[in-house]
Write a protein that holds these residues in place. Structure first.
Motif, PDB file in Angstrom:
ATOM      1  N   LYS A  28       7.663 -81.881  -0.182  1.00 25.59           N
ATOM      2  CA  LYS A  28       6.579 -80.937   0.104  1.00 25.59           C
ATOM      3  C   LYS A  28       7.115 -79.532   0.324  1.00 25.59           C
TER       4      LYS A  28
ATOM      5  N   ASP B 191       5.612 -85.826   2.657  1.00 23.79           N
ATOM      6  CA  ASP B 191       4.426 -86.529   3.135  1.00 23.79           C
ATOM      7  C   ASP B 191       4.142 -87.717   2.233  1.00 23.79           C
TER       8      ASP B 191
ATOM      9  N   TYR C 218       0.668 -89.255   6.102  1.00 27.76           N
ATOM     10  CA  TYR C 218       1.779 -89.334   7.046  1.00 27.76           C
ATOM     11  C   TYR C 218       2.889 -88.341   6.695  1.00 27.76           C
ATOM     12  N   HIS C 219       3.342 -87.634   7.711  1.00 28.64           N
ATOM     13  CA  HIS C 219       4.434 -86.666   7.564  1.00 28.64           C
ATOM     14  C   HIS C 219       5.731 -87.407   7.907  1.00 28.64           C
TER      15      HIS C 219
ATOM     16  N   GLN D 195      10.631 -84.736   8.315  1.00 32.61           N
ATOM     17  CA  GLN D 195      10.189 -83.581   9.098  1.00 32.61           C
ATOM     18  C   GLN D 195      11.300 -82.544   9.265  1.00 32.61           C
TER      19      GLN D 195
END
Length: 240
Positions: A58, A14, A18-19, A22
């Motif tokens: 993350k 992140d 905003y991610h 993914q």
């Protein structure tokens, strides 16, 4: 395909709210050039910065040379044998070319044979060895950025768009230097928008879209399959 020197398993990153990444799955085989491809804004630069530790992973796992480095500090990753050439070059404009190169050799004085090889690969750096880096042309600054990462032998090089906006002659010089680096046994993960360079240098390729790797395979297979190029990236390499 050889064993991977670098593996990313379901990596999420992140940036602010905003991610960006993914669930990236990616392998870089030992001793090969892996092209990281895709349209602008799909997460390629973030992937490199996450591998280097400049952005925090993350969740997921990053393994380098069999060691989990997911939570490792940036400096520790550099000491472990990873060199990074950012898109913005990151050179020190008020230092000389020589001083920039000395900073690149983090483990001690630069090996004379390696210095000789680099100055043969990038002759302009020898010409401006005692000049401030800020006075170099754009192409010369990019050469310095790459040469500084090569100032000592490293296991893996992460290089972000090294030929962007450069004249063909300088692109050719850089491509030859990267071929020689690979011949020395280095592994390279290269983000590149110049498809002729990607085709010439790449052994394997990974294509990203929307924060994920959506295709991996031989660079030669992607380079010769126009339909696959259109489906993965919405464009044909032949046109670039």
């Amino acid at each position: 395909m050889s064993d991977p020197i670098l593996s990313l398993n379901n990596v999420h990153t992140d940036i602010a709210q905003y991610h960006i990444l993914q669930g990236v799955d990616l392998e870089v085989p030992k001793g090969q050039v892996t092209m990281l491809l895709g349209r602008n804004g799909v997460g390629k630069t973030t992937t490199l910065k996450t591998i280097m530790g400049q952005w925090t992973c993350k969740s997921g796992e990053i393994s380098f040379d069999g060691q989990d480095m997911t939570q490792m500090a940036v400096s520790a990753r550099a000491r472990a044998g990873i060199g990074f050439v950012p898109e913005d070059m990151g050179i020190f404009a008020d230092l000389t070319v020589e001083e920039n190169m000395v900073l690149g050799a983090t483990s001690g004085p630069m090996d004379p044979k390696r210095k000789e090889w680099l100055l043969n690969a990038f002759p302009a750096l020898g010409t401006f060895w005692t000049s401030e880096a800020g006075n170099l042309s754009g192409g010369q600054k990019q050469m310095l950025s790459i040469a500084r990462a090569m100032a000592e032998d490293r296991t893996l090089y992460l290089i972000d768009e090294p030929t962007k906006g450069l004249a063909p002659a300088i692109v050719s010089t850089m491509a030859q230097a990267l071929r020689e680096l690979k011949a020395q046994g280095a592994s390279i993960l290269l983000v590149e928008q110049n498809f002729s360079v990607a085709k010439a240098l790449g052994d394997t390729a990974a294509v990203m879209d929307e924060g994920r790797v959506i295709w991996t395979g031989a660079m030669a297979d992607l380079a010769t399959d126009k339909d696959l190029q259109e489906r993965l990236m919405g464009l044909s390499m032949e046109a670039h």
